[in-house]
Design an enzyme around this catalytic site. Structure first.
Site, PDB file in Angstrom:
ATOM      1  N   HIS A 136      -1.105  38.561  -6.363  1.00  0.00           N
ATOM      2  CA  HIS A 136      -0.634  39.951  -6.297  1.00  0.00           C
ATOM      3  C   HIS A 136      -1.563  40.943  -6.986  1.00  0.00           C
ATOM      4  O   HIS A 136      -1.954  41.934  -6.409  1.00  0.00           O
ATOM      5  CB  HIS A 136       0.754  39.998  -6.937  1.00  0.00           C
ATOM      6  CG  HIS A 136       1.428  41.326  -6.834  1.00  0.00           C
ATOM      7  ND1 HIS A 136       1.584  41.976  -5.632  1.00  0.00           N
ATOM      8  CD2 HIS A 136       1.988  42.127  -7.783  1.00  0.00           C
ATOM      9  CE1 HIS A 136       2.226  43.120  -5.829  1.00  0.00           C
ATOM     10  NE2 HIS A 136       2.463  43.239  -7.121  1.00  0.00           N
TER      11      HIS A 136
ATOM     12  N   GLU B 243      12.926  47.942 -14.266  1.00  0.00           N
ATOM     13  CA  GLU B 243      12.369  46.693 -13.723  1.00  0.00           C
ATOM     14  C   GLU B 243      12.267  45.655 -14.820  1.00  0.00           C
ATOM     15  O   GLU B 243      12.316  46.000 -16.007  1.00  0.00           O
ATOM     16  CB  GLU B 243      10.964  46.960 -13.152  1.00  0.00           C
ATOM     17  CG  GLU B 243      10.992  47.496 -11.745  1.00  0.00           C
ATOM     18  CD  GLU B 243       9.590  47.693 -11.183  1.00  0.00           C
ATOM     19  OE1 GLU B 243       8.607  47.401 -11.891  1.00  0.00           O
ATOM     20  OE2 GLU B 243       9.494  48.145 -10.033  1.00  0.00           O
TER      21      GLU B 243
ATOM     22  N   ARG C  97       7.948  37.267 -14.163  1.00  0.00           N
ATOM     23  CA  ARG C  97       7.390  36.945 -12.846  1.00  0.00           C
ATOM     24  C   ARG C  97       6.748  35.570 -12.775  1.00  0.00           C
ATOM     25  O   ARG C  97       6.940  34.828 -11.808  1.00  0.00           O
ATOM     26  CB  ARG C  97       6.294  37.959 -12.492  1.00  0.00           C
ATOM     27  CG  ARG C  97       6.837  39.208 -11.934  1.00  0.00           C
ATOM     28  CD  ARG C  97       5.718  40.129 -11.534  1.00  0.00           C
ATOM     29  NE  ARG C  97       6.341  41.367 -11.080  1.00  0.00           N
ATOM     30  CZ  ARG C  97       5.679  42.430 -10.704  1.00  0.00           C
ATOM     31  NH1 ARG C  97       4.371  42.440 -10.727  1.00  0.00           N
ATOM     32  NH2 ARG C  97       6.307  43.505 -10.306  1.00  0.00           N
TER      33      ARG C  97
ATOM     34  N   HIS D  47       2.929  37.071  -7.580  1.00  0.00           N
ATOM     35  CA  HIS D  47       4.268  37.644  -7.413  1.00  0.00           C
ATOM     36  C   HIS D  47       5.172  36.555  -6.850  1.00  0.00           C
ATOM     37  O   HIS D  47       4.773  35.823  -5.948  1.00  0.00           O
ATOM     38  CB  HIS D  47       4.212  38.848  -6.462  1.00  0.00           C
ATOM     39  CG  HIS D  47       5.417  39.726  -6.589  1.00  0.00           C
ATOM     40  ND1 HIS D  47       6.640  39.370  -6.087  1.00  0.00           N
ATOM     41  CD2 HIS D  47       5.588  40.925  -7.187  1.00  0.00           C
ATOM     42  CE1 HIS D  47       7.517  40.325  -6.369  1.00  0.00           C
ATOM     43  NE2 HIS D  47       6.900  41.282  -7.035  1.00  0.00           N
TER      44      HIS D  47
ATOM     45  N   GLU E 256      -7.917  48.602 -10.317  1.00  0.00           N
ATOM     46  CA  GLU E 256      -7.828  47.140 -10.334  1.00  0.00           C
ATOM     47  C   GLU E 256      -9.188  46.465 -10.478  1.00  0.00           C
ATOM     48  O   GLU E 256      -9.271  45.305 -10.887  1.00  0.00           O
ATOM     49  CB  GLU E 256      -7.096  46.661  -9.062  1.00  0.00           C
ATOM     50  CG  GLU E 256      -6.311  45.401  -9.303  1.00  0.00           C
ATOM     51  CD  GLU E 256      -5.382  45.032  -8.164  1.00  0.00           C
ATOM     52  OE1 GLU E 256      -4.798  45.938  -7.528  1.00  0.00           O
ATOM     53  OE2 GLU E 256      -5.237  43.826  -7.900  1.00  0.00           O
TER      54      GLU E 256
ATOM     55  N   GLY F 106      -8.542  54.319  -3.391  1.00  0.00           N
ATOM     56  CA  GLY F 106      -7.140  54.102  -3.731  1.00  0.00           C
ATOM     57  C   GLY F 106      -6.755  55.130  -4.792  1.00  0.00           C
ATOM     58  O   GLY F 106      -7.430  56.155  -4.965  1.00  0.00           O
TER      59      GLY F 106
ATOM     60  N   ARG G 140       0.766  41.457 -16.552  1.00  0.00           N
ATOM     61  CA  ARG G 140       0.981  42.878 -16.271  1.00  0.00           C
ATOM     62  C   ARG G 140       2.468  43.185 -16.194  1.00  0.00           C
ATOM     63  O   ARG G 140       3.216  42.513 -15.492  1.00  0.00           O
ATOM     64  CB  ARG G 140       0.330  43.241 -14.942  1.00  0.00           C
ATOM     65  CG  ARG G 140       0.506  44.672 -14.536  1.00  0.00           C
ATOM     66  CD  ARG G 140      -0.030  44.904 -13.150  1.00  0.00           C
ATOM     67  NE  ARG G 140       0.805  44.279 -12.146  1.00  0.00           N
ATOM     68  CZ  ARG G 140       1.539  44.941 -11.247  1.00  0.00           C
ATOM     69  NH1 ARG G 140       1.513  46.255 -11.226  1.00  0.00           N
ATOM     70  NH2 ARG G 140       2.266  44.307 -10.368  1.00  0.00           N
TER      71      ARG G 140
HETATM   72  C1  LIG Z   1       2.147  45.086  -2.011  1.00  0.00           C
HETATM   73  C2  LIG Z   1       1.806  45.679  -3.347  1.00  0.00           C
HETATM   74  C3  LIG Z   1       2.783  46.318  -4.093  1.00  0.00           C
HETATM   75  C4  LIG Z   1       2.476  46.876  -5.324  1.00  0.00           C
HETATM   76  N1  LIG Z   1       3.451  47.559  -6.013  1.00  0.00           N
HETATM   77  C5  LIG Z   1       3.122  48.200  -7.163  1.00  0.00           C
HETATM   78  C6  LIG Z   1       4.063  49.024  -7.835  1.00  0.00           C
HETATM   79  O1  LIG Z   1       5.190  49.186  -7.385  1.00  0.00           O
HETATM   80  N2  LIG Z   1       3.675  49.641  -8.985  1.00  0.00           N
HETATM   81  C7  LIG Z   1       2.423  49.506  -9.522  1.00  0.00           C
HETATM   82  O2  LIG Z   1       2.126  50.088 -10.569  1.00  0.00           O
HETATM   83  N3  LIG Z   1       1.493  48.734  -8.887  1.00  0.00           N
HETATM   84  C8  LIG Z   1       1.818  48.099  -7.732  1.00  0.00           C
HETATM   85  N4  LIG Z   1       0.872  47.336  -7.085  1.00  0.00           N
HETATM   86  C9  LIG Z   1      -0.488  47.269  -7.646  1.00  0.00           C
HETATM   87  C10 LIG Z   1      -1.202  48.590  -7.397  1.00  0.00           C
HETATM   88  O3  LIG Z   1      -0.888  49.064  -6.110  1.00  0.00           O
HETATM   89  C11 LIG Z   1      -2.708  48.439  -7.499  1.00  0.00           C
HETATM   90  O4  LIG Z   1      -3.061  47.762  -8.639  1.00  0.00           O
HETATM   91  C12 LIG Z   1      -3.404  49.792  -7.545  1.00  0.00           C
HETATM   92  O5  LIG Z   1      -2.920  50.583  -6.510  1.00  0.00           O
HETATM   93  C13 LIG Z   1      -4.898  49.607  -7.446  1.00  0.00           C
HETATM   94  O6  LIG Z   1      -5.497  50.830  -7.151  1.00  0.00           O
HETATM   95  P1  LIG Z   1      -7.069  50.915  -6.967  1.00  0.00           P
HETATM   96  O7  LIG Z   1      -7.357  52.330  -6.641  1.00  0.00           O
HETATM   97  O8  LIG Z   1      -7.721  50.311  -8.129  1.00  0.00           O
HETATM   98  O9  LIG Z   1      -7.394  49.944  -5.723  1.00  0.00           O
HETATM   99  P2  LIG Z   1      -6.996  50.065  -4.194  1.00  0.00           P
HETATM  100  O10 LIG Z   1      -5.831  50.948  -4.009  1.00  0.00           O
HETATM  101  O11 LIG Z   1      -6.890  48.695  -3.655  1.00  0.00           O
HETATM  102  O12 LIG Z   1      -8.264  50.780  -3.546  1.00  0.00           O
HETATM  103  C14 LIG Z   1      -9.486  50.108  -3.409  1.00  0.00           C
HETATM  104  C15 LIG Z   1     -10.427  50.969  -2.593  1.00  0.00           C
HETATM  105  O13 LIG Z   1     -11.741  50.430  -2.666  1.00  0.00           O
HETATM  106  C16 LIG Z   1     -12.326  50.419  -1.392  1.00  0.00           C
HETATM  107  N5  LIG Z   1     -13.338  49.349  -1.336  1.00  0.00           N
HETATM  108  C17 LIG Z   1     -13.212  48.047  -1.679  1.00  0.00           C
HETATM  109  N6  LIG Z   1     -14.381  47.397  -1.480  1.00  0.00           N
HETATM  110  C18 LIG Z   1     -15.255  48.300  -1.011  1.00  0.00           C
HETATM  111  C19 LIG Z   1     -16.622  48.242  -0.588  1.00  0.00           C
HETATM  112  N7  LIG Z   1     -17.336  47.099  -0.593  1.00  0.00           N
HETATM  113  N8  LIG Z   1     -17.210  49.374  -0.144  1.00  0.00           N
HETATM  114  C20 LIG Z   1     -16.508  50.548  -0.089  1.00  0.00           C
HETATM  115  N9  LIG Z   1     -15.211  50.659  -0.471  1.00  0.00           N
HETATM  116  C21 LIG Z   1     -14.599  49.552  -0.929  1.00  0.00           C
HETATM  117  C22 LIG Z   1     -11.155  50.190  -0.447  1.00  0.00           C
HETATM  118  O14 LIG Z   1     -11.503  50.619   0.852  1.00  0.00           O
HETATM  119  C23 LIG Z   1     -10.084  51.056  -1.116  1.00  0.00           C
HETATM  120  O15 LIG Z   1     -10.220  52.386  -0.705  1.00  0.00           O
HETATM  121  C24 LIG Z   1       1.166  46.770  -5.848  1.00  0.00           C
HETATM  122  C25 LIG Z   1       0.182  46.118  -5.100  1.00  0.00           C
HETATM  123  C26 LIG Z   1       0.486  45.581  -3.867  1.00  0.00           C
HETATM  124  C27 LIG Z   1      -0.581  44.893  -3.076  1.00  0.00           C
END
Ligand SMILES: Cc1cc2nc3c(=O)[nH]c(=O)nc-3n(C[C@H](O)[C@H](O)[C@H](O)COP(=O)(O)OP(=O)(O)OC[C@H]3O[C@@H](n4cnc5c(N)ncnc54)[C@H](O)[C@@H]3O)c2cc1C
Length: 544
Positions: A360, A131, A299, A253, A384, A32, A395
């Protein structure tokens, strides 16, 4: 008590000499926003390998709608963004972390633009949105409501052009490999054991590892998260002995699209910001009964108000009335939400949008310091899956994407720089592990997955009580006995083992915190207790 969730160190038995081995300087788990940014940075220092369990586009990051917060307007200032974040965080934020994230945010937006991200602007200035909880306009967005998608597109393109960065998708990380530190008391992370859908089990040896595996929304029946958010990273870290913090803090949310039988999708807070009104099943606007800010109340307040109104009116959901925004304007400002609604024959502006609250954002996670280091040597965490202290007990909207980028870069740099400090050589070790065969009968794992999600929603949702939390622990412990003692060979079953482990930690932490603070609301302890102005930590060594 039979603490089955504490017994397993590794989900599968393995014998190192029988498995293929892969070597890298830095292993990044997750692709991500956090993982991608970390991997791009780490590759400046050495070989980096990023592993994701499904397709690159399937993550919470790519679903993000509203935007990403940064101070980019002369009327705004870092001090104001810091103050807004602290005010929402209910006295649990780490102020140094807040200052770091806010201070580096604008630089990350510029970097993304340099890497090709197209944010909404009039050509000269970003079109900044405001927001709930933000005192100024500071939310950068893309294509109206597709900010995450655009950020991931730009980061992925940059990653693909980055030398020394390899990506394995559809590769499931089962566990972190740990090995005793030579001459020291503890262990260090030396890579991970993973399962590739084509090549089976593999051992990845890494000099540094970054856990960026995202959130835990899929533990609840109602969630805005994609189905992949099964808390794998939290369970993996726990099994490896990493300390986790604030596991009781899940943000709900207020408004996810509610269509019985379909997975939920987010209806952004910005819809209420643009004038959307919440009405109950009799068409009555009700938020004024609960808070003077009506639909723009915090929220957690809106989420609880919706649940209470559903109960009072015996409704399965409430609705968003967006007729004031207008059909065309709504479609222009929220193209993805419009598309999502149209799939179910709902035309926003003409029709009411059925909504209800949903899990959320996971605030808790692997406890890290300001450099993103966990307590386990050679393991970093960001995004996250980490708990940096930025969000405290609640948050502020749009602060998580920016946190993922800031800590992603920080972890990539930290891991990269320590490569030159360590004089270790990468070599496969003769690690082996054998799980005892199960003595208990089999259960239907898919059924447990669904039942667990229903249980978490019912008992560990936006409102909690000690009675319901205690009941949850009892049920989870029962399932753990029959599921965690088995050895499976498919990601869908490993996910359930991880979900049970993480759910156990979340419910136990929620039971322990006998107060209400931020996103954690206890009906039996509705007030905030100053004595609880502290974090809750859990680990294998000190289980909840
Ligand atoms: C619908 C929605 C809307 C949102 N809107 C906003 C917004 O407008 N603004 C904001 O700041 N935040 C927003 N958020 C929150 C934000 O998107 C996330 O907190 C943030 O993107 C998390 O990023 P990340 O890279 O930590 O995790 P993620 O983007 O979830 O990536 C996790 C990665 O880990 C990998 N993974 C997981 N488990 C394993 C495993 N066992 N083996 C190998 N790979 C694994 C997955 O495949 C993925 O690639 C939103 C969230 C959602 C769900």
């Amino acid at each position: 008590m039979d603490r089955a969730y504490l017994k397993r160190r590794y989900l599968v038995s393995f014998e190192a000499r029988r498995l293929p081995h892969i070597f890298t300087d830095v292993l990044v788990i997750g692709g991500g926003a956090a993982g991608l940014r970390a991997a791009i940075e780490a590759a400046k220092y050495g070989q980096a390998l990023m592993i994701v369990k499904s397709a690159m586009t399937e993550s919470n990051s790519s679903q993000a709608q509203g935007g990403i917060a940064a101070v980019l307007d002369e009327r705004d200032s870092p001090a104001l963004h810091v103050a807004d974040t602290l005010a929402v965080g209910a006295d649990l934020c780490d102020e140094r972390v807040v200052e770091k994230v806010v201070g580096e945010a604008a630089d990350h937006i510029c970097e993304l633009v340099e890497w090709g991200a197209l944010f909404d602007s009039n050509g000269e200035r970003f079109d900044l949105a405001r927001e709930g909880g933000h005192s100024q306009r500071r939310i950068v967005h893309a294509h109206g409501d597709a900010t995450g998608w655009e950020i991931i597109r730009a980061l992925l393109e940059k990653a693909r052009q980055t030398d020394r960065l390899k990506i394995f998708d559809h590769c499931f990380v089962l566990d972190l490999l740990t090995d005793p530190v030579e001459g020291g008391p503890g262990s260090a992370c030396v890579g991970a054991i993973c399962w590739h859908q084509r090549y089976g089990l593999q051992m990845i040896w890494a000099r540094q590892t970054i856990l960026a595996s995202g959130g835990a929304g899929a533990l609840w029946r109602e969630t805005t998260n994609p189905p992949q958010a099964t808390a794998d990273g939290l369970a993996i870290a726990f099994r490896a002995g990493v300390t986790l913090a604030d596991m009781e803090m899940m943000q709900f949310h207020p408004t996810a699209l509610y269509i019985a039988g379909a997975s939920r999708s987010l209806i952004s807070e910005a819809v209420r910001g643009e004038g959307g009104k919440l009405v109950d099943k009799f068409g009555r606007r009700f938020m004024g009964d609960y808070h003077s800010d009506c639909e723009l109340a915090p929220r957690d307040v809106v989420a609880r108000a919706i649940l209470s109104q559903m109960l009072k009116t015996a409704g399965t959901h409430v609705s968003l009335d967006v007729s004031q925004i207008g059909v065309e304007q709504f479609a222009k400002r929220f193209p993805r939400i419009t598309e999502q609604c149209l799939k179910f024959g709902i035309e926003p502006g003409w029709d009411l949008i059925p909504v209800r609250p949903a899990a959320h954002y996971m605030i808790g996670g692997a406890h890290v310091d300001i450099e993103g280091r966990t307590g386990l040597e050679r393991l970093y965490s960001c995004g996250e899956s980490a708990c940096t202290g930025l969000h405290g007990a609640n948050r502020l909207g749009s602060n998580s994407l920016i946190e993922a980028l800031v800590f992603g870069r920080q972890c990539g740099r930290g891991a990269g720089e320590s490569l030159s400090l360590a004089n270790d050589k990468l070599a496969a070790k003769d690690l082996s592990f054998v799980n005892e065969p199960s003595q208990r009968t089999e259960m239907d794992v898919l059924d447990i997955r669904n039942s667990l999600r229903a249980l978490m929603w019912r008992n560990v949702g936006p409102t909690r009580t000690s009675e319901r939390l205690a009941e949850t622990l009892e049920i989870i412990d029962f399932w753990c006995r029959y599921v965690l003692d088995k050895q499976f060979d498919q990601p869908c079953d490993w996910e359930v083992q991880n979900m049970l482990t993480a759910a156990r930690l979340i419910a136990a932490s929620a039971l322990k915190r006998t107060e209400s603070r931020g996103v954690h609301f206890r009906e039996d302890f509705p007030d905030t207790d100053p004595a609880w102005r502290r974090h809750l930590f859990v680990s294998r060594q000190s289980p909840p």
